[in-house]
Design an enzyme around this catalytic site. Structure first.
Site, PDB file in Angstrom:
ATOM      1  N   ARG A  24      13.368 -24.544 -30.504  1.00 49.30           N
ATOM      2  CA  ARG A  24      14.501 -23.817 -31.337  1.00 49.30           C
ATOM      3  C   ARG A  24      13.850 -22.934 -32.559  1.00 49.30           C
ATOM      4  O   ARG A  24      14.056 -21.900 -32.702  1.00 49.30           O
ATOM      5  CB  ARG A  24      15.558 -24.995 -31.881  1.00 49.30           C
ATOM      6  CG  ARG A  24      16.400 -24.486 -32.913  1.00 49.30           C
ATOM      7  CD  ARG A  24      17.190 -25.747 -33.591  1.00 49.30           C
ATOM      8  NE  ARG A  24      18.144 -25.459 -34.492  1.00 49.30           N
ATOM      9  CZ  ARG A  24      17.893 -25.300 -35.810  1.00 49.30           C
ATOM     10  NH1 ARG A  24      16.773 -25.709 -36.173  1.00 49.30           N
ATOM     11  NH2 ARG A  24      18.961 -25.007 -36.610  1.00 49.30           N
ATOM     12  N   ILE A 130       3.387 -37.902 -28.328  1.00 48.21           N
ATOM     13  CA  ILE A 130       3.680 -39.134 -29.297  1.00 48.21           C
ATOM     14  C   ILE A 130       2.344 -39.767 -29.789  1.00 48.21           C
ATOM     15  O   ILE A 130       2.536 -40.669 -30.526  1.00 48.21           O
ATOM     16  CB  ILE A 130       4.430 -39.956 -28.373  1.00 48.21           C
ATOM     17  CG1 ILE A 130       3.627 -40.784 -27.101  1.00 48.21           C
ATOM     18  CG2 ILE A 130       5.880 -39.550 -28.126  1.00 48.21           C
ATOM     19  CD1 ILE A 130       4.277 -41.615 -26.357  1.00 48.21           C
ATOM     20  N   ASP A 131       1.331 -39.564 -29.003  1.00 48.06           N
ATOM     21  CA  ASP A 131      -0.085 -40.094 -29.400  1.00 48.06           C
ATOM     22  C   ASP A 131      -0.934 -39.914 -30.667  1.00 48.06           C
ATOM     23  O   ASP A 131      -1.809 -40.679 -30.769  1.00 48.06           O
ATOM     24  CB  ASP A 131      -0.979 -39.862 -28.192  1.00 48.06           C
ATOM     25  CG  ASP A 131      -0.467 -39.997 -26.658  1.00 48.06           C
ATOM     26  OD1 ASP A 131       0.283 -41.002 -26.433  1.00 48.06           O
ATOM     27  OD2 ASP A 131      -1.079 -39.255 -25.865  1.00 48.06           O
ATOM     28  N   ALA A 190       3.191 -57.568 -37.543  1.00 45.32           N
ATOM     29  CA  ALA A 190       2.689 -58.144 -36.183  1.00 45.32           C
ATOM     30  C   ALA A 190       1.430 -58.756 -36.732  1.00 45.32           C
ATOM     31  O   ALA A 190       0.598 -58.463 -37.874  1.00 45.32           O
ATOM     32  CB  ALA A 190       2.362 -57.206 -35.228  1.00 45.32           C
TER      33      ALA A 190
HETATM   34  O1  F6P Z   1       0.412 -38.445 -23.723  1.00 43.74           O
HETATM   35  C1  F6P Z   1       1.724 -39.093 -23.707  1.00 43.74           C
HETATM   36  C2  F6P Z   1       1.673 -40.360 -22.893  1.00 43.74           C
HETATM   37  O2  F6P Z   1       3.078 -40.821 -23.272  1.00 43.74           O
HETATM   38  C3  F6P Z   1       0.627 -41.308 -23.242  1.00 43.74           C
HETATM   39  O3  F6P Z   1       0.759 -41.989 -24.233  1.00 43.74           O
HETATM   40  C4  F6P Z   1       0.657 -42.106 -21.834  1.00 43.74           C
HETATM   41  O4  F6P Z   1      -0.574 -42.602 -21.443  1.00 43.74           O
HETATM   42  C5  F6P Z   1       0.796 -41.141 -20.715  1.00 43.74           C
HETATM   43  O5  F6P Z   1       1.660 -40.059 -21.546  1.00 43.74           O
HETATM   44  C6  F6P Z   1       1.795 -41.546 -19.828  1.00 43.74           C
HETATM   45  O6  F6P Z   1       2.096 -40.333 -18.673  1.00 43.74           O
HETATM   46  P1  F6P Z   1       3.120 -40.528 -17.711  1.00 43.74           P
HETATM   47  O7  F6P Z   1       4.456 -40.131 -18.302  1.00 43.74           O
HETATM   48  O8  F6P Z   1       2.661 -39.095 -16.879  1.00 43.74           O
HETATM   49  O9  F6P Z   1       2.985 -41.769 -16.965  1.00 43.74           O
END
Ligand code: F6P
Length: 325
Positions: A24, A130-131, A190
Site C-alpha cells: 500500500r 518474520i525472521d 520462559a
Molecule cells: O523465512 C520465513 C520462514 O517462515 C522461516 O522462519 C521458516 O524457516 C520458513 O520460512 C518456512 O518456509 P515454508 O513456508 O516454505 O515452509
C-alpha cells in the site's frame, strides 16, 4: 537506465504480516510522486510468467490491516537460473517497468541483487520477513507481529503446563536466526531459549535442567529455534531418556506464526519503509534495502543487508538467564 516512470512491486519468499501495508505504502507514495505502479503477482515467478497488472490507489485500499500478501508470494526456482532471469527482464521491458521494489527476506533480496547486476535494473528492497535476519535494519516487517503471536501462544500453553506440572518444548520459526526464540522467551517468562547463535554453549539443556527445574519449578517452558536436527523433538526426547521423572510435551507452532493482522508497529514500519523506497528511487538510489536504524530511515547496500550475520545481543541472553532463576 534512464528516467524512472514506472515501478513494479512484488512480494517474495515467506509471507509476513505487514507486507500488505508495505504494498500500500509503495503504491500510494509512487502514485503521489507521479509514477505509474504495477503489481507483480507470485513474486519472481510472476515476473517470469508476466503476471503483471496496473495498480491504482484503490487496489491497495482496505489492506493495511490484513495479514499475508495480496500480491501472493512464491519461492521461484526458475529465477535462480540465468534463463529465468532473462525471461523476467524481457517481461519488465515489455511492460515498461523501469525499476523494481522487492519486499522479502534474505533469499529475495539476494535475487534482486543478482538481477540488478545482470541487467542494470534499479532494484530497491524492503525487509519483509518474520525472521528479523536482515542486517542494517533494527527490525523487519512481520517480526513484531510474529513475536506477539508466539507470546500469546506460550501464555496459553503455560496454563496447561502449570496445571499438569509439565515441561514444554515449544518450537518457533526463525530459519537460521534466534531472534524470535530469544525474545519470545524473555517476553513470555520462559525458563530457557535454545537458539543457533548460542550453539557453542555445548549443553544448554543440562544447564537449564540443573538451574531451573531441579530446584523449585514444577513446570517449565523452553523455546527452541527450529532446526532440522536439534529442534524441540530432539530436546524432548533427550529429557524423556535422561530424566524420566519429568513429564514432557512438545508444541511446534508452525505456520500460524506467519498469519494474522499486523501489529501497529509493523504497519508503521512498513509504511515508513514503503515511502522510503520511493524517496530512495527519486534520489537516484539503486540496489539498496531500505531499513530503519535508531528511528532513522537508512539505505543499506544489498551485499550488507544479506550478510546473515546479524548478531543477537549477549545482553538478551543474560537477561533471560538472570530472570529465569
Ligand atoms: O523465512 C520465513 C520462514 O517462515 C522461516 O522462519 C521458516 O524457516 C520458513 O520460512 C518456512 O518456509 P515454508 O513456508 O516454505 O515452509
Amino acid at each position: 537506465m534512464g528516467k524512472i516512470n514506472c515501478i513494479g512491486i512484488l512480494t517474495s519468499g515467506g509471507d509476513a504480516p505487514g507486507m500488505n501495508a508495505a504494498i500500500r505504502a509503495v503504491t500510494r507514495a509512487g502514485i503521489a510522486a507521479g509514477l505509474k505502479v504495477k503489481g507483480i503477482y507470485r513474486g519472481y515467478e510472476g515476473l517470469i510468467n508476466n503476471e503483471i497488472r496496473d495498480f491504482t490507489t484503490e487496489d491497495v485500499s482496505n489492506i493495511i490491516q490484513r495479514g499475508g500478501t495480496i500480491l501472493k508470494t512464491a519461492r521461484s526456482k526458475e529465477f535462480m537460473t540465468p534463463e529465468g532471469r532473462k525471461k523476467a527482464y524481457d517481461n519488465m521491458v515489455e511492460q515498461g517497468v523501469d525499476a523494481l521494489v522487492v519486499i522479502g527476506g534474505n533469499g529475495s533480496l539476494a535475487g534482486a541483487r543478482i538481477f540488478a547486476e545482470e541487467f542494470d535494473v534499479p532494484c530497491i528492497g524492503l525487509p519483509g520477513t518474520i525472521d528479523n535476519d536482515l542486517s542494517g535494519t533494527d527490525s523487519t516487517i512481520g517480526y513484531d507481529t510474529t513475536l506477539n503471536t508466539i507470546v500469546q501462544c506460550v501464555d496459553k500453553i503455560r496454563d496447561t503446563a502449570t496445571s499438569h506440572e509439565r515441561i514444554f518444548f515449544i518450537e518457533v520459526m526463525g530459519r537460521d536466526a534466534g531472534f524470535l526464540a530469544q525474545n519470545s522467551a524473555i517476553a513470555s517468562g520462559a525458563e530457557a531459549a535454545i537458539i543457533p547463535e548460542d550453539s557453542t554453549n555445548a549443553d544448554q539443556l543440562e544447564q537449564f535442567i540443573s538451574r531451573g527445574i531441579r530446584k523449585s519449578k514444577s513446570s517449565s517452558m523452553v523455546i527452541v529455534s527450529e532446526s532440522p536436527k536439534c529442534g524441540a523433538m530432539y530436546y524432548a526426547d533427550r529429557v524423556k531418556t535422561e530424566y524420566p521423572e519429568f513429564d514432557v510435551r512438545v508444541s511446534i507452532l508452525g505456520h500460524l506464526q506467519r498469519g494474522g493482522s499486523p501489529s501497529a508497529s509493523d504497519r508503521i514500519l512498513a509504511s515508513r519503509l514503503g515511502v522510503g523506497a520511493i524517496n530512495a528511487l527519486r534520489e537516484g538510489q539503486r540496489n539498496v534495502m531500505i531499513g530503519i536504524r535508531n528511528d532513522e530511515v537508512v539505505y543499506v547496500p544489498f551485499c550488507n543487508a544479506i550478510k546473515s550475520d546479524k548478531p543477537i545481543k549477549k545482553e538478551l541472553i543474560n537477561v533471560l538467564g538472570i530472570l529465569s532463576i
